[in-house]
Design a protein around this motif. Structure first.
Motif, PDB file in Angstrom:
ATOM      1  N   HIS A 564       0.816  -1.213   0.000  1.00  0.00           N
ATOM      2  CA  HIS A 564       0.000   0.000   0.000  1.00  0.00           C
ATOM      3  C   HIS A 564       0.849   1.262   0.000  1.00  0.00           C
ATOM      4  N   TYR A 565       2.070   1.160   0.506  1.00  0.00           N
ATOM      5  CA  TYR A 565       2.963   2.312   0.534  1.00  0.00           C
ATOM      6  C   TYR A 565       4.064   2.193  -0.519  1.00  0.00           C
ATOM      7  N   ALA A 566       4.068   1.101  -1.250  1.00  0.00           N
ATOM      8  CA  ALA A 566       5.126   0.871  -2.235  1.00  0.00           C
ATOM      9  C   ALA A 566       4.840   1.634  -3.522  1.00  0.00           C
ATOM     10  N   ASN A 567       5.885   2.068  -4.181  1.00  0.00           N
ATOM     11  CA  ASN A 567       5.757   2.701  -5.485  1.00  0.00           C
ATOM     12  C   ASN A 567       5.108   1.706  -6.453  1.00  0.00           C
ATOM     13  N   PRO A 568       4.051   2.111  -7.167  1.00  0.00           N
ATOM     14  CA  PRO A 568       3.394   1.175  -8.084  1.00  0.00           C
ATOM     15  C   PRO A 568       4.325   0.611  -9.156  1.00  0.00           C
ATOM     16  N   LEU A 569       5.420   1.308  -9.446  1.00  0.00           N
ATOM     17  CA  LEU A 569       6.372   0.830 -10.454  1.00  0.00           C
ATOM     18  C   LEU A 569       7.410  -0.132  -9.874  1.00  0.00           C
ATOM     19  N   SER A 570       7.305  -0.424  -8.584  1.00  0.00           N
ATOM     20  CA  SER A 570       8.333  -1.244  -7.938  1.00  0.00           C
ATOM     21  C   SER A 570       8.144  -2.740  -8.162  1.00  0.00           C
ATOM     22  N   ASP A 571       6.951  -3.133  -8.630  1.00  0.00           N
ATOM     23  CA  ASP A 571       6.644  -4.555  -8.825  1.00  0.00           C
ATOM     24  C   ASP A 571       6.749  -5.303  -7.495  1.00  0.00           C
ATOM     25  N   PHE A 572       5.967  -4.842  -6.546  1.00  0.00           N
ATOM     26  CA  PHE A 572       6.032  -5.338  -5.166  1.00  0.00           C
ATOM     27  C   PHE A 572       5.851  -6.855  -5.087  1.00  0.00           C
ATOM     28  N   LYS A 573       4.837  -7.376  -5.778  1.00  0.00           N
ATOM     29  CA  LYS A 573       4.556  -8.812  -5.691  1.00  0.00           C
ATOM     30  C   LYS A 573       5.711  -9.647  -6.236  1.00  0.00           C
ATOM     31  N   ARG A 618      10.086 -10.608   8.457  1.00  0.00           N
ATOM     32  CA  ARG A 618       8.632 -10.631   8.611  1.00  0.00           C
ATOM     33  C   ARG A 618       8.043  -9.638   7.621  1.00  0.00           C
ATOM     34  N   LEU A 619       7.507 -10.174   6.531  1.00  0.00           N
ATOM     35  CA  LEU A 619       7.016  -9.345   5.436  1.00  0.00           C
ATOM     36  C   LEU A 619       5.490  -9.244   5.459  1.00  0.00           C
ATOM     37  N   ALA A 620       4.937  -8.555   4.476  1.00  0.00           N
ATOM     38  CA  ALA A 620       3.491  -8.319   4.461  1.00  0.00           C
ATOM     39  C   ALA A 620       2.940  -8.496   3.060  1.00  0.00           C
ATOM     40  N   GLU A 621       1.690  -8.924   2.984  1.00  0.00           N
ATOM     41  CA  GLU A 621       1.005  -9.020   1.705  1.00  0.00           C
ATOM     42  C   GLU A 621      -0.391  -8.422   1.820  1.00  0.00           C
ATOM     43  N   ASP A 622      -0.891  -7.949   0.708  1.00  0.00           N
ATOM     44  CA  ASP A 622      -2.211  -7.333   0.646  1.00  0.00           C
ATOM     45  C   ASP A 622      -3.281  -8.422   0.639  1.00  0.00           C
ATOM     46  N   VAL A 623      -4.226  -8.341   1.584  1.00  0.00           N
ATOM     47  CA  VAL A 623      -5.318  -9.318   1.640  1.00  0.00           C
ATOM     48  C   VAL A 623      -6.670  -8.623   1.555  1.00  0.00           C
ATOM     49  N   TYR A 624      -6.681  -7.432   0.943  1.00  0.00           N
ATOM     50  CA  TYR A 624      -7.952  -6.759   0.709  1.00  0.00           C
ATOM     51  C   TYR A 624      -8.862  -7.674  -0.100  1.00  0.00           C
TER      52      TYR A 624
END
Length: 662
Positions: A564-573, A618-624
């Motif tokens: 949610h705070y990552a740059n959309p161009l960063s390819d977070f997944k 300890r990382l995080a993933e979007d579960v919306y």
């Protein structure tokens, strides 16, 4: 508009600019002196003593007294310069003492460096280290989140020789004090001076209570009500109003540089205003045309006292052409805003046009309970609710006769429309983050509440044949309500203030004097990183789940706190998947090879936690659409993956620092 009218309008604009500049200077002096005075004394922590709370109340009473005296001088038409100066000092003092005194014993701002404040501190640290527009976390990416507030704060920190995390508090409070004071000057250009002081004070109080933790949006909230009045004056005016067009465009442009959501709601509202103004103009043109036809018909029938010479020739033009003026002004507002917005958005847009991957962010994936229902603060049994209810009643009663009521009313309706659109967007798998608009709604209703209170008290005063005690009685009620609400602001912000005292700061200390967290080891980690890499901080990429480290030191991160705070161009997944793949490699040489083939700049260091035979992240993933919208998970790296000579391991407290030799 005649030449004389244009000249008067021009003089008014320049007078307003001059007064705004002077007011900003006064507010800055007040904030600097106040914050310096607060920091010069060793105060007890807010969460363990009521001393700073008591002194906050005293300071608020003094500030409100200054505002009351300024209103009295305005009403008596005595010493106008002194009255303005007192109003500027009063409102800037109110901001400074309301936030500065409760935080006097800590170096951290509201919410410390927890949750959202962590990435904001990281952003400010990045732009304090270097003035270039760069992403808060990822190397070689332009920023996606507007950099305006953070860039200015970074320059302030750089000039003062302060780290980003340390300048956050004084900068946030100081700029909010300046913004509230300049907003007061704008109010004074739009409404009667005494009412301007009341409206500005009410909006500022609501902003401090409900928007101040998000400091970069709060400086916009105080401007939204007067800017909407300004915009409506520009759009719902047949001729002239270009100064208001310029002012509205400048605000939207600054909003684009500071906070995208508030730009969106402000632009949404201004567009609605333009459409409504165009509709009114077309209706008025048609009505004028009908009147002209009736006059002509009577003249043709020989009725005495009628003549077609009295008809306005402009009524002969097509009615739809009346919509051109407001829509032209809307286009001008948009053009001004776009030019300003490009100051911070150009690097990101150029990166997009260069063939970068499509954005993959999830910034809109958040739906708390407050975003799933309409907010009705006017129905609460509280001082806030009472003021909002008065505001709603005034908006309804005066909708047909007051341009102020029309402007603020359109703003309120726009927020409710945006909220409904946000709820509807959930069916498409996203939201419009409407829950963050509640402070704006409260600011609009607070301004309307002040106008409603003044006009309502006047109506009662006149209905009772103007009894002498009525005016001081109404004034007493207003002052008592202001003081009562003001002293509750620290209570509203209790959690945010407490966190500022319980979080460990960049010096490895807790302001409440209790044992610091693992953050206290960051200074040693930083020293080891510099020694082992031989590079400046902003030339190293660190993979860590303890992203607070990046908030205190301007290293680049390989992965952001959450998507949610990552740059959309960063390819977070894809980055998350790559991290997981690295953890499953068979041996250390395989990891060295994998790092060399990384599609992104590979980490120059890893900052892990120890867990037996493993190092963990300890990382995080979007579960919306779940709420909470973030799921935490642990990635474990066997310690055997770092036995290659390319890796240097250093144990520091609960951390293991692994640097990569290149």
């Amino acid at each position: 508009m005649t030449t004389n009218d244009e000249a008067r309008a021009g003089r008014k604009i320049w007078i307003g600019v001059g007064e705004g500049t002077a007011a900003a200077g006064v507010a800055l002096v007040v904030a600097v002196v106040g914050l310096f005075a607060f920091s010069a004394v060793q105060w007890p922590a807010f969460n363990s003593s009521n001393v700073t709370r008591a002194l906050t109340t005293v300071g608020q009473v003094v500030a409100i007294t200054l505002l009351v005296v300024s209103v009295l001088l305005i009403r008596l038409r005595r010493w106008p310069v002194v009255a303005k100066l007192l109003s500027w000092v009063g409102i800037s003092s109110f901001v400074t003492v309301t936030l500065g005194m409760p935080l006097a014993a800590t170096k951290l701002y509201l919410f410390g460096v927890s949750v959202d404040q962590e990435f904001r501190t990281e952003y400010l640290t990045r732009l304090t280290d270097n003035a270039a527009l760069r992403d808060m976390t990822y190397v070689d990416l332009p920023p996606f989140y507007p950099a305006g507030w953070f860039w200015i704060g970074g320059r302030v920190g750089n000039v003062l020789g302060m780290d980003g995390w340390e300048v956050f508090k004084p900068y946030a409070i100081g700029l909010l004090a300046v913004a509230a004071t300049v907003a007061l000057v704008l109010w004074m250009q739009l409404v009667r001076a005494d009412m301007a002081v009341g409206a500005a004070a009410a909006v500022t109080a609501m902003t401090l209570a409900y928007a101040s933790p998000e400091a970069y949006s709060a400086v916009l909230v105080v401007f939204v009500p007067p800017v909407l009045v300004l915009a409506w004056g520009a759009l719902h005016r047949r001729s002239g109003g270009w100064g208001a067009v310029l002012g509205t465009g400048l605000f939207l442009g600054v909003a684009a540089c500071f906070y995208t959501l508030y730009l969106a709601i402000a632009a949404f509202t201004v567009v609605i205003m333009a459409v409504v103004a165009a509709g009114f103009a077309v209706h008025a043109q048609r009505a004028a045309g009908r009147r002209a036809k009736r006059v002509g018909a009577r003249a043709g029938s020989g009725e005495a006292g009628t003549s077609p010479a009295g008809a306005d020739p402009s009524t002969a033009r097509p009615a739809w052409r009346a919509a051109i003026a407001p829509l032209t002004k809307l286009a001008a507002i948009g053009a001004i805003a776009i030019v300003l917005a490009l100051v911070v958005w150009t690097p990101y847009l150029l990166k997009m046009l260069s063939g970068a991957k499509l954005p993959s962010g999830s910034a809109f994936h958040y739906l708390p309970e407050s975003g799933a229902q309409l907010a009705f603060p006017m129905l609460e049994f509280s001082l806030r609710g009472a003021l909002c209810m008065v505001g709603v009643l005034w908006l309804v009663v005066r909708a047909g006769s007051s341009r102020r009521a029309q402007a603020l009313g359109i703003g309120v309706v726009s927020i409710y429309l945006w909220t409904l659109l946000s709820m509807t967007a959930t069916a498409a798998g996203t939201t419009l983050l409407s829950f963050r608009l509640e402070p704006v709604l409260l600011a609009l209703l607070a301004a309307a509440g002040v106008f409603g209170f003044v006009e309502g008290a006047t109506a009662i005063y006149q209905a009772l044949n103007e009894p002498a005690p009525m005016r001081p009685a109404a004034a007493a009620i207003a002052v008592l309500g202001a003081v009562a609400f003001a002293q509750t602001i620290p209570t509203v912000l209790t959690h945010e203030i407490d966190t500022a005292y319980t979080d460990t700061d960049g010096n490895g200390e807790r302001a409440d004097q209790r044992k610091p967290s693992a953050v206290s080891h960051y200074r040693e980690i930083d020293a080891a990183l510099i020694a082992q890499t031989g590079r400046p901080r902003d030339e190293s990429v660190v993979l860590t789940a303890d992203t607070t480290f990046l908030a205190f030191y301007p290293y680049w991160g390989f992965q952001a706190l959450t998507s949610h705070y990552a740059n959309p161009l960063s390819d977070f997944k894809a980055r998350a998947a790559t991290i997981a793949e690295w953890s499953k490699l068979p041996d250390s040489p395989a990891l060295v090879r994998a790092l060399a083939k990384s599609p992104w700049r590979a980490p120059d260091a890893f900052l892990f936690r120890n867990d037996g035979d493993n190092y963990t992240l300890r990382l995080a993933e979007d579960v919306y659409p779940n709420d909470p919208n973030v799921k935490r998970y642990t990635v474990s790296f066997p310690k055997s993956l770092f036995t290659d000579p390319a890796f240097t391991r250093t144990e520091i407290g609960p951390f293991t620092l692994v640097t990569v030799r290149r």
